[in-house]
Design an enzyme around this catalytic site. Structure first.
Site, PDB file in Angstrom:
ATOM      1  N   GLU A  95      -3.788  -0.025   8.044  1.00 51.21           N
ATOM      2  CA  GLU A  95      -2.613   0.363   8.848  1.00 51.21           C
ATOM      3  C   GLU A  95      -2.760  -0.189  10.258  1.00 51.21           C
ATOM      4  O   GLU A  95      -3.854  -0.158  10.841  1.00 51.21           O
ATOM      5  CB  GLU A  95      -2.485   1.896   8.990  1.00 51.21           C
ATOM      6  CG  GLU A  95      -1.933   2.594   7.790  1.00 51.21           C
ATOM      7  CD  GLU A  95      -1.786   4.107   8.012  1.00 51.21           C
ATOM      8  OE1 GLU A  95      -1.549   4.535   9.171  1.00 51.21           O
ATOM      9  OE2 GLU A  95      -1.919   4.841   7.024  1.00 51.21           O
TER      10      GLU A  95
ATOM     11  N   ARG B  21       0.857  -1.193   0.000  1.00 53.24           N
ATOM     12  CA  ARG B  21       0.000   0.000   0.000  1.00 53.24           C
ATOM     13  C   ARG B  21       0.894   1.243   0.000  1.00 53.24           C
ATOM     14  O   ARG B  21       1.678   1.439   0.935  1.00 53.24           O
ATOM     15  CB  ARG B  21      -0.907  -0.014   1.238  1.00 53.24           C
ATOM     16  CG  ARG B  21      -1.728   1.249   1.403  1.00 53.24           C
ATOM     17  CD  ARG B  21      -2.688   1.159   2.596  1.00 53.24           C
ATOM     18  NE  ARG B  21      -3.486   2.357   2.670  1.00 53.24           N
ATOM     19  CZ  ARG B  21      -3.381   3.295   3.623  1.00 53.24           C
ATOM     20  NH1 ARG B  21      -2.536   3.145   4.632  1.00 53.24           N
ATOM     21  NH2 ARG B  21      -4.127   4.368   3.585  1.00 53.24           N
TER      22      ARG B  21
ATOM     23  N   HIS C 203      -2.910  11.001   0.559  1.00 45.93           N
ATOM     24  CA  HIS C 203      -2.441  10.794   1.926  1.00 45.93           C
ATOM     25  C   HIS C 203      -1.909  12.143   2.433  1.00 45.93           C
ATOM     26  O   HIS C 203      -0.735  12.292   2.755  1.00 45.93           O
ATOM     27  CB  HIS C 203      -1.381   9.690   1.959  1.00 45.93           C
ATOM     28  CG  HIS C 203      -1.184   9.051   3.303  1.00 45.93           C
ATOM     29  ND1 HIS C 203      -1.342   7.695   3.530  1.00 45.93           N
ATOM     30  CD2 HIS C 203      -0.835   9.566   4.504  1.00 45.93           C
ATOM     31  CE1 HIS C 203      -1.090   7.415   4.799  1.00 45.93           C
ATOM     32  NE2 HIS C 203      -0.771   8.538   5.419  1.00 45.93           N
TER      33      HIS C 203
ATOM     34  N   ASN D 202      -7.775   1.846   9.700  1.00 45.98           N
ATOM     35  CA  ASN D 202      -6.492   2.004  10.388  1.00 45.98           C
ATOM     36  C   ASN D 202      -6.737   1.975  11.885  1.00 45.98           C
ATOM     37  O   ASN D 202      -7.609   2.691  12.390  1.00 45.98           O
ATOM     38  CB  ASN D 202      -5.839   3.337  10.016  1.00 45.98           C
ATOM     39  CG  ASN D 202      -5.411   3.385   8.559  1.00 45.98           C
ATOM     40  OD1 ASN D 202      -5.512   2.394   7.836  1.00 45.98           O
ATOM     41  ND2 ASN D 202      -4.922   4.543   8.122  1.00 45.98           N
TER      42      ASN D 202
ATOM     43  N   GLU E 234      -7.430   8.462   5.947  1.00 47.23           N
ATOM     44  CA  GLU E 234      -7.733   9.165   7.194  1.00 47.23           C
ATOM     45  C   GLU E 234      -8.126  10.628   6.960  1.00 47.23           C
ATOM     46  O   GLU E 234      -7.422  11.546   7.411  1.00 47.23           O
ATOM     47  CB  GLU E 234      -6.545   9.098   8.161  1.00 47.23           C
ATOM     48  CG  GLU E 234      -6.140   7.692   8.527  1.00 47.23           C
ATOM     49  CD  GLU E 234      -5.121   7.648   9.676  1.00 47.23           C
ATOM     50  OE1 GLU E 234      -4.717   8.704  10.184  1.00 47.23           O
ATOM     51  OE2 GLU E 234      -4.746   6.524  10.072  1.00 47.23           O
TER      52      GLU E 234
ATOM     53  N   TYR F 130      -4.698   1.902  15.772  1.00 46.21           N
ATOM     54  CA  TYR F 130      -3.482   1.916  16.601  1.00 46.21           C
ATOM     55  C   TYR F 130      -3.780   1.666  18.071  1.00 46.21           C
ATOM     56  O   TYR F 130      -3.062   0.926  18.737  1.00 46.21           O
ATOM     57  CB  TYR F 130      -2.727   3.244  16.418  1.00 46.21           C
ATOM     58  CG  TYR F 130      -2.088   3.329  15.051  1.00 46.21           C
ATOM     59  CD1 TYR F 130      -0.832   2.799  14.809  1.00 46.21           C
ATOM     60  CD2 TYR F 130      -2.778   3.887  13.972  1.00 46.21           C
ATOM     61  CE1 TYR F 130      -0.258   2.834  13.545  1.00 46.21           C
ATOM     62  CE2 TYR F 130      -2.214   3.921  12.698  1.00 46.21           C
ATOM     63  CZ  TYR F 130      -0.961   3.392  12.491  1.00 46.21           C
ATOM     64  OH  TYR F 130      -0.405   3.410  11.235  1.00 46.21           O
TER      65      TYR F 130
HETATM   66  C1  FCB Z   1      -1.542   7.290  10.566  1.00 46.53           C
HETATM   67  C2  FCB Z   1      -1.091   7.813   9.225  1.00 46.53           C
HETATM   68  C3  FCB Z   1       0.259   7.312   8.796  1.00 46.53           C
HETATM   69  C4  FCB Z   1       1.231   7.241   9.958  1.00 46.53           C
HETATM   70  C5  FCB Z   1       0.612   6.501  11.116  1.00 46.53           C
HETATM   71  C6  FCB Z   1       1.518   6.343  12.306  1.00 46.53           C
HETATM   72  O1  FCB Z   1      -2.442   8.193  11.118  1.00 46.53           O
HETATM   73  O2  FCB Z   1      -2.018   7.477   8.221  1.00 46.53           O
HETATM   74  O3  FCB Z   1       0.727   8.135   7.774  1.00 46.53           O
HETATM   75  O4  FCB Z   1       1.650   8.491  10.302  1.00 46.53           O
HETATM   76  O5  FCB Z   1      -0.563   7.144  11.522  1.00 46.53           O
END
Ligand code: FCB
Length: 481
Positions: A385, A92, A136, A310, A181, A312
């Site tokens: 992500e 990607r 992006h 995405n 995002e 985290y």
């Molecule tokens: C996301 C972004 C990516 C990177 C990660 C850690 O929000 O899409 O570009 O910065 O976080």
């Protein structure tokens, strides 16, 4: 030189107790143009808002910028070979609008499109499926000068750009994501001011939300009419997983506002053709939403094939009554609050492990998020992500030991495996990130790669976590618990 030799070949092997993934599961790595390419002024590329922002003193940690980054523009062949050694079956990446159409609206720059054409050919030659993101966050600066995403015309320009890229690469790229995002582009760029263009206006933010969504919808229509049948179209969101700090009604309401501003403000127009009424109500003092015109919502809701997700970490949300310091552990650094119209929400820092970003480590949020999105919207998903930053260093023997990242990955891939076992329609996983890179406002101080980059020599070294990920993708399975 790229140290691809440091990845020994691993033969996939079946074994008792392995946690296998479905056949044809997509295993990838993810990057973004401004974060890795460098070559900022080469072959006709003009500045984007991130060039401007990073070159503005005080905006990016250490005064870092993406002028050189990981020099991927010149080293893409080595980087693709490295991915092939790791065994990933998809990559990607994002396209820099300013490379393809310098200034955003001018004629097509053949040299710019040629770079992506060569990258795509290189990937296909190695059996790696390209997964292309059109936007992006790197808007051409000239479009920003005309108002950026607060200008409705930017949505049309974006759709034109989508057609150009589809015309050039549609014969070889099957998977297309319009935007990455958009929450960050709108709320961090126009409200918090910590991302380009660095504004702090709630009214601008909501207008940017709408024009990003409109740009997405217009682009989907152009892509559908340009690309071969069977092309897969997506948008990538970064939905929050908000958890109330207590069982109180106030905290539940605070949670629902965060859910409204980060999740439903995108998901409802995309999949149900309407903005959430509660969000329109609690932001009414900020904006009258007059930027929404008749006919926009059906465009935004033009059907797509896949939702990119995405993830985290989750966030802990509480009501803020105005007394004392408002807690702001929402993971987005300093700056103004991105929570437009929601001055009564705050974010508490949960106990437990955190990454170098200060983000909590909690894989349960991934299973919860995928389950919720599947139940509520029923769209097949890709995790586009997931990953973690840690303060890595190269050991005397040249290796990079990053057990915390390996643990993070192992836990999150376990949660992904659990979600699939729950029956959730998730087709693949892209790890963020292939390479250490320019981490936006944090510059080069945060390393997310499974491949270490020495930014002086550009030497690539596969970290232990990269070896772990390689083993998983080659076996299509996680080790037994
Ligand atoms: C996301 C972004 C990516 C990177 C990660 C850690 O929000 O899409 O570009 O910065 O976080």
């Amino acid at each position: 030189m790229t140290q691809i030799e440091s990845v020994p070949a691993v033969e996939p092997r079946a074994g008792a107790g392995l946690r296998s993934f479905p056949d044809a599961f997509v295993w990838g790595t993810a990057t973004a143009a401004y974060q890795i390419e460098g070559a900022a002024a080469e072959d006709g590329r003009t500045p984007s808002i991130w060039d401007t922002f990073s070159h503005t003193p005080g905006k990016v940690f250490g005064g870092d910028n993406g002028d050189v980054a990981a020099d991927h523009y010149h080293r893409y062949r080595d980087d693709v070979a490295l991915m092939a050694r790791l065994g990933v079956n998809s990559y990607r990446f994002s396209v820099s609008w300013s490379r393809v159409i310098p200034t955003g609206t001018g004629p097509v720059n053949a040299a710019g499109i040629d770079f992506y054409s060569r990258l795509v050919d290189e990937l296909l030659m190695h059996g790696i499926a390209p997964a292309l993101t059109l936007y992006h966050w790197d808007l051409p600066q000239e479009l920003q000068d005309a108002g950026g995403w607060t200008n409705r015309d930017t949505a049309t320009r974006f759709a034109d750009y989508a057609t150009v890229v589809a015309d050039a690469l549609g014969d070889r790229v099957n998977f297309w994501t319009t935007m990455n995002e958009p929450w960050c582009a709108a709320f961090l760029g126009y409200a918090a001011g910590v991302h380009a263009p660095g504004h702090t206006s709630g009214a601008e933010t909501l207008s940017a939300v709408h024009h990003l969504l409109l740009g997405h919808g217009l682009a989907v229509r152009n892509l559908r009419s340009t690309l071969p049948a069977g092309s897969q179209l997506a948008i990538t969101l970064n939905p929050a997983v908000p958890r109330p700090a207590t069982a109180s009604g106030d905290d539940a309401l605070a949670c629902s506002k965060v859910d409204g501003l980060q999740n439903r403000i995108w998901l409802e127009p995309l999949f149900r053709g309407e903005y959430p009424s509660d969000v329109r109500e609690f932001t009414a003092s900020v904006s009258d939403w007059s930027f929404v015109r008749d006919g926009d919502l059906p465009v935004i809701a033009t059907p797509i094939d896949i939702l990119g997700v995405n993830y985290y970490n989750p966030v802990v949300v509480a009501h803020y009554g105005g007394a004392g310091q408002r807690a702001s552990s929402d993971g987005h650094g300093g700056g103004a609050s991105p929570w437009v119209g929601a001055g009564d929400v705050q974010f508490l820092d949960p106990p437990g492990r955190h990454t170098a970003m200060g983000w909590p480590v909690d894989a349960s949020g991934l299973r919860e998020l995928l389950g919720r999105l599947w139940r509520e919207y029923g769209k097949p998903m890709l995790v586009t992500e997931n990953g973690a930053a840690y303060d890595d260093s190269v050991a005397a023997d040249g290796s990079v030991h990053d057990p915390e990242r390996t643990q993070y990955l192992s836990e999150h891939l376990g949660a992904l495996h659990d979600a699939i076992a729950d029956g959730v329609g998730v087709r693949g996983y892209y790890l963020w990130s292939l390479l250490d890179n320019f981490e936006w406002a944090y510059g080069y101080s945060k390393r997310f790669g499974i491949v270490h980059v020495d930014f002086d020599s550009q030497l690539r070294t596969v970290k232990d976590s990269g070896q772990f990920y390689s083993d998983v993708v080659k076996r299509n399975a996680l080790p037994a618990l």
